[in-house]
Design a protein around this motif. Structure first.
Motif, PDB file in Angstrom:
ATOM      1  N   HIS A 105      27.353 -18.862 -49.131  1.00 14.49           N
ATOM      2  CA  HIS A 105      28.405 -17.844 -49.142  1.00 14.49           C
ATOM      3  C   HIS A 105      29.448 -18.153 -48.073  1.00 14.49           C
ATOM      4  N   ARG A 106      29.007 -18.605 -46.914  1.00 13.86           N
ATOM      5  CA  ARG A 106      29.937 -18.985 -45.843  1.00 13.86           C
ATOM      6  C   ARG A 106      30.853 -20.115 -46.314  1.00 13.86           C
ATOM      7  N   GLU A 107      30.316 -21.056 -47.057  1.00 16.66           N
ATOM      8  CA  GLU A 107      31.119 -22.177 -47.574  1.00 16.66           C
ATOM      9  C   GLU A 107      32.169 -21.673 -48.572  1.00 16.66           C
ATOM     10  N   ARG A 108      31.826 -20.663 -49.359  1.00 12.73           N
ATOM     11  CA  ARG A 108      32.806 -20.089 -50.294  1.00 12.73           C
ATOM     12  C   ARG A 108      33.916 -19.372 -49.525  1.00 12.73           C
ATOM     13  N   ILE A 109      33.554 -18.685 -48.458  1.00  6.28           N
ATOM     14  CA  ILE A 109      34.554 -18.023 -47.617  1.00  6.28           C
ATOM     15  C   ILE A 109      35.467 -19.082 -46.990  1.00  6.28           C
ATOM     16  N   LYS A 110      34.862 -20.161 -46.519  1.00  9.04           N
ATOM     17  CA  LYS A 110      35.631 -21.261 -45.928  1.00  9.04           C
ATOM     18  C   LYS A 110      36.617 -21.846 -46.945  1.00  9.04           C
ATOM     19  N   ALA A 111      36.168 -22.015 -48.183  1.00 10.08           N
ATOM     20  CA  ALA A 111      37.047 -22.532 -49.239  1.00 10.08           C
ATOM     21  C   ALA A 111      38.196 -21.556 -49.520  1.00 10.08           C
ATOM     22  N   ALA A 112      37.894 -20.261 -49.504  1.00  3.96           N
ATOM     23  CA  ALA A 112      38.942 -19.258 -49.711  1.00  3.96           C
ATOM     24  C   ALA A 112      39.935 -19.272 -48.555  1.00  3.96           C
ATOM     25  N   GLU A 113      39.452 -19.452 -47.343  1.00  6.95           N
ATOM     26  CA  GLU A 113      40.334 -19.543 -46.173  1.00  6.95           C
ATOM     27  C   GLU A 113      41.248 -20.763 -46.295  1.00  6.95           C
ATOM     28  N   LEU A 114      40.684 -21.881 -46.680  1.00  4.70           N
ATOM     29  CA  LEU A 114      41.471 -23.102 -46.853  1.00  4.70           C
ATOM     30  C   LEU A 114      42.527 -22.918 -47.938  1.00  4.70           C
ATOM     31  N   GLU A 115      42.167 -22.285 -49.034  1.00  8.10           N
ATOM     32  CA  GLU A 115      43.137 -22.026 -50.101  1.00  8.10           C
ATOM     33  C   GLU A 115      44.231 -21.080 -49.615  1.00  8.10           C
ATOM     34  N   ALA A 116      43.878 -20.098 -48.818  1.00 11.20           N
ATOM     35  CA  ALA A 116      44.882 -19.186 -48.263  1.00 11.20           C
ATOM     36  C   ALA A 116      45.849 -19.950 -47.350  1.00 11.20           C
ATOM     37  N   GLU A 117      45.330 -20.881 -46.586  1.00  8.18           N
ATOM     38  CA  GLU A 117      46.206 -21.710 -45.731  1.00  8.18           C
ATOM     39  C   GLU A 117      47.079 -22.626 -46.590  1.00  8.18           C
ATOM     40  N   ARG A 118      46.534 -23.152 -47.684  1.00  9.22           N
ATOM     41  CA  ARG A 118      47.342 -23.978 -48.579  1.00  9.22           C
ATOM     42  C   ARG A 118      48.487 -23.164 -49.168  1.00  9.22           C
ATOM     43  N   LEU A 119      48.209 -21.922 -49.537  1.00  6.49           N
ATOM     44  CA  LEU A 119      49.261 -21.058 -50.071  1.00  6.49           C
ATOM     45  C   LEU A 119      50.327 -20.757 -49.017  1.00  6.49           C
ATOM     46  N   ALA A 120      49.925 -20.588 -47.771  1.00  6.84           N
ATOM     47  CA  ALA A 120      50.903 -20.389 -46.688  1.00  6.84           C
ATOM     48  C   ALA A 120      51.788 -21.625 -46.560  1.00  6.84           C
ATOM     49  N   LEU A 121      51.173 -22.804 -46.612  1.00  7.05           N
ATOM     50  CA  LEU A 121      51.954 -24.040 -46.548  1.00  7.05           C
ATOM     51  C   LEU A 121      52.886 -24.161 -47.748  1.00  7.05           C
ATOM     52  N   ALA A 122      52.435 -23.749 -48.923  1.00 11.84           N
ATOM     53  CA  ALA A 122      53.283 -23.797 -50.118  1.00 11.84           C
ATOM     54  C   ALA A 122      54.500 -22.887 -49.955  1.00 11.84           C
ATOM     55  N   ALA A 123      54.291 -21.706 -49.372  1.00 14.48           N
ATOM     56  CA  ALA A 123      55.411 -20.790 -49.132  1.00 14.48           C
ATOM     57  C   ALA A 123      56.396 -21.399 -48.134  1.00 14.48           C
ATOM     58  N   LEU A 124      55.872 -22.049 -47.115  1.00 16.05           N
ATOM     59  CA  LEU A 124      56.748 -22.703 -46.128  1.00 16.05           C
ATOM     60  C   LEU A 124      57.484 -23.882 -46.763  1.00 16.05           C
ATOM     61  N   SER A 125      56.775 -24.661 -47.545  1.00 17.43           N
ATOM     62  CA  SER A 125      57.376 -25.821 -48.202  1.00 17.43           C
ATOM     63  C   SER A 125      58.509 -25.401 -49.130  1.00 17.43           C
TER      64      SER A 125
END
Length: 156
Positions: A93-113
């Protein structure tokens, strides 16, 4: 995961020896936002103008997302380092949370890009985006991680 050049840069740069640790130290000790930090470094490396106003605008663009999505996911993931449910394995479950966090950071980068200025010159090694970002945050940054990032950027 994506063809976005900022995401590609962020993954490559963050994966270099010592960079992840330096970025996380700046996050934990100086309040830096890692996606924003990687974005600013990418801007400088690709000749996109960076000044105090650009940093403030980029920070404003993702601030609500960082506070309402990324930070809570990070807090949950970090809390799950310890055994909160004795006798229960929570690692998957922690790994799934980590993956969701990483995806959220990717979306932040996409908004900046998506809002990044067009390149106006060759890679800019003259603009010290690290100093500008530290000034934006209003606090000094610890020397050790700053040295690591400056060495990787060829500015120190």
């Amino acid at each position: 995961m994506t063809g976005d050049p900022l995401w590609t840069f962020a993954c490559e740069f963050y994966g270099r020896p010592g960079i992840a640790e330096a970025c996380l130290a700046l996050q934990d000790e100086a309040g830096a936002d890692v996606p924003l930090l990687l974005y600013l470094i990418w801007c400088a490396r690709t000749g996109r103008p960076v000044d105090a106003a650009a940093i403030a605008g980029a920070d404003d663009r993702i601030a609500s997302w960082r506070v309402q999505v990324i930070a809570p996911l990070r807090a949950i993931r970090r809390a799950m380092r310890s055994e909160l449910l004795p006798g229960q394995s929570t690692q998957a479950h922690r790994e799934r949370i980590k993956a969701a966090e990483l995806e959220a950071e990717r979306l932040a980068l996409a908004a900046l890009s998506a809002a990044a200025p067009e390149p106006v010159c060759a890679a800019d090694s003259g603009t010290d985006v690290l100093a500008l970002y530290a000034a934006h945050l209003g606090r000094p940054w610890p020397d050790a991680p700053l040295r690591v990032l400056r060495a990787a950027l060829g500015t120190g």
